[in-house]
Each structure stands twice: as C-alpha cells, then as structure tokens.
Design a protein around this motif. Structure first.
Motif, PDB file in Angstrom:
ATOM      1  N   THR A   1       6.078   0.397  -8.421  1.00  0.00           N
ATOM      2  CA  THR A   1       5.411  -0.157  -7.241  1.00  0.00           C
ATOM      3  C   THR A   1       6.021  -1.498  -6.849  1.00  0.00           C
ATOM      4  OG1 THR A   1       3.331   0.952  -7.836  1.00  0.00           O
ATOM      5  CG2 THR A   1       3.200  -0.912  -6.312  1.00  0.00           C
TER       6      THR A   1
ATOM      7  N   VAL B   1       0.864   4.043  -3.086  1.00  0.00           N
ATOM      8  CA  VAL B   1       0.562   5.463  -2.875  1.00  0.00           C
ATOM      9  C   VAL B   1       1.669   6.341  -3.447  1.00  0.00           C
ATOM     10  CG1 VAL B   1       0.313   7.245  -1.105  1.00  0.00           C
ATOM     11  CG2 VAL B   1      -0.947   5.094  -0.891  1.00  0.00           C
TER      12      VAL B   1
ATOM     13  N   ALA C   1       0.829  -1.204   0.000  1.00  0.00           N
ATOM     14  CA  ALA C   1       0.000   0.000   0.000  1.00  0.00           C
ATOM     15  C   ALA C   1       0.865   1.256   0.000  1.00  0.00           C
ATOM     16  CB  ALA C   1      -0.926  -0.003   1.208  1.00  0.00           C
TER      17      ALA C   1
END
Length: 352
Positions: free
Chosen positions: A300, A90, A86
């Motif tokens: 990511t 972000v 997460a």
C-alpha cells in the motif's frame, strides 16, 4: 477554490483570446510600463521562460519533466498521497485476499499468476489516479498549492466522466489486444511454440502505439472539461508527431517507479519469506497471515507513492505538449499575473 484559467482548448467558446500556433514561436508581449526588461539569455543557453513556481513556463526537456514531477508531488504530498491512498489500499486488500485464498486452497501454479489477477484493476486505478492528480499538477504549474479538500472538490465534479473514460480506455486496450492475439491463438495449432511467441511479439507494438496516442486524454478531460470522446480526440491531436518522445518519457519513468516500488515493498516481502520459512508454510498458519498482511501494508505504501508520480508525469506531458503546440505558456503566465503578460485592453468604441 478558484479554477485555474488557460486550460480550454483553442477554438472553444470558452477559450480566451491568445496565440494558438502550432509551435513555440508566438511573440512574447512587451513588458508593461514601469517594469524592468527581462535580460536576454546567455549565448548558447535556452530561454529560461517566465518562472512562477517549480516548473518554468516553456517547453521542458526530458530531465526537467521527470524532476518537475517529483517536485510537484513532494510540494503537494498531502493532496497527492491522500487521493491515492484509498486506491492503493483497495488494491492491496484485494491482493491479500487472493494470496490468502491461494495459500489455503489454491493450486501449485496459481501463486505464479496471483500478481496478474488484479492487473486490469491496477491499470484502471492508475488512469483514475491521473485524473485525480491533474488539478493538483495544474495548480502547481501556476505556483499554487492545493489542499486535499480542494483537490477532491475539483476531481469529484468530473468523477463520472473520468470513470467512463477509464472504462473506455480499458475497453479500447483490451479490444486492440484481443484483435491482435485471437487470430494468433487460432494459428497456434498450426505453428510451433517459437513461431507463436514471435507472432505474439508482433502484437505488442500496435497496442503500445495506441496507448501512447491516447495517454493525454485524462488530463484533457479534467482540465479542459472535455467530453469523453472529445478528450480522446484532443489526446490524438496533441500526441501527433511526438509519439517517440512521450513513449521514451513514459518508459524511463515507469522503470524508475518500478525500482522505487521494489524498494518500498521489499520489507514486506522479506518479512513474508522469513515467516514462511520458519513456519513451513502450513495452511491457516498465523505467521503466514502476518506475512501476507506485511506484504499488503508495504505494498500500500509503494502504490500510494508511485500512483501520484505516474499521474503527475502524464499531466506535465500534456502541459508541455500544449506549450509546444499552442503557446499555452503565455496564457498561463497571464493567469499567474506575471508582469508583461497582461492582455491588451480592448479598444474603446469610437465617439466614446
């Protein structure tokens, strides 16, 4: 989930009785009755230490700390990557938004600086990830696996204090850098550029020195349940006399993580460059949007892999420093139930 014992600081009301010396010189308890004695190490070799899981309970060498970091994260990859996914998503979504804004209306110099826009937030998330991973590493040292739900349950209880500590560490770092840089900027008009650059280089060592002295505050807060200021004091004490060792470990490991991140994020960069070259980089072009999305996806992945590794190393350094200074290995061996490491039973009162 059962709390891992043995993490309270020496002298605290919760600290169990045990050796608390300033080095790894505490005597090892004799083996319990009926157990075979541990054979002595071969000549010229270091004692292996009691083995529980992937990490031997003894002072760890340079390579052992780095190998142990990868081993612990690999064994608990669901919890490690689940906690940081997460945070990584972000960061990369924000970076993609910045890249798209620059592409559609930014100036010519802004793409060169776009990677630095989120640097403070990336540092904050890195510290936060270290706190989230500390329970996973502490269980791994004791040979226990940690699920994602268990890791989050332990981290959530300390999330408020952990966030405050992250903000305080960021404020300390920014404040130290400002105190060093602002006077130099005031002198910029009275000095030439080479002289200014030389003065700026002189401001880096104090900031790095302070960062290393406080780098163990996060695991101290999470594992010892210290208050924010107490965690900073614990890090200051534990890192005393070990600055160069911690600095060397951190520097080499981060260079390794930079290489890993470059490999993992590389395909996204290649896709972006190919699409930009074929489309001419027109504003609002669909292929450019696909390129930015590819960079975000692979970025990511890279951050999801590297964030827990960096946090795990920080916690392992904390464990190693406590083993060296406070003989924590004996307490952890008792907590793991190893033969010969049980505490002696309390003497019965007279006349009983």
């Amino acid at each position: 989930m059962t709390e891992s014992p043995g993490w309270t600081s020496p002298g605290s009301p919760e600290a169990p009785p045990g050796p608390t010396g300033t080095g790894h010189s505490a005597p090892v308890p004799p083996p319990a009755a009926g157990t075979a004695p541990v054979p002595p190490p071969a000549a010229g070799t270091a004692p292996a230490g009691p083995g529980i899981g992937l990490i031997p309970l003894r002072p760890l060498g340079f390579g052992e700390l780095m190998d142990g970091t990868f081993a612990l994260v690999r064994r608990n990859w669901r919890a490690a990557f689940g906690l940081t996914l997460a945070l990584a998503a972000v960061l990369e979504l924000l970076q993609a938004g910045i890249d798209w804004w620059i592409h559609t209306g930014g100036g010519g110099t802004e793409p060169l600086l776009s990677a630095n826009y989120l640097a403070p937030l990336a540092l904050f998330f890195g510290v936060l990830a270290s706190g989230l991973l500390a329970p996973v590493v502490s269980n791994g040292v004791l040979g226990r696996d940690t699920s994602l739900a268990e890791a989050w349950a332990r981290a959530r209880a300390r999330l408020g204090r952990l966030t405050c500590l992250c903000l305080l560490l960021a404020a300390i770092g920014i404040g130290a850098l400002a105190l060093a840089v602002v006077p130099l900027l005031l002198l910029a008009f009275a000095t030439d550029l080479p002289g200014l650059l030389a003065l700026l280089l002189l401001t880096v060592p104090p900031v790095v020195w302070l960062t290393i002295r406080l780098t163990l505050a996060v695991p101290a807060l999470v594992l010892e349940e210290q208050p924010v200021l107490g965690a900073l004091k614990r890090s200051w004490r534990l890192s005393r006399g070990a600055w160069w060792r911690i600095f060397g470990l951190t520097l080499v490991f981060r260079l390794c993580l930079t290489a890993v991140a470059a490999v993992l994020a590389g395909p996204g960069e290649i896709v972006d460059m190919v699409l930009e070259g074929t489309s001419g980089g027109g504003a609002g072009d669909g292929s450019t949007a696909i390129g930015i999305a590819a960079v975000a996806v692979f970025g990511t992945v890279a951050r999801t892999v590297t964030l827990p590794l960096e946090g795990a190393l920080q916690t392992l350094i904390y464990v190693d420093q406590r083993i060296r200074r406070e003989a924590l290995d004996l307490e952890l061996a008792h907590a793991a139930g190893l033969p010969g490491y049980a505490r002696p039973a309390a003497a019965a009162p007279s006349g009983a």
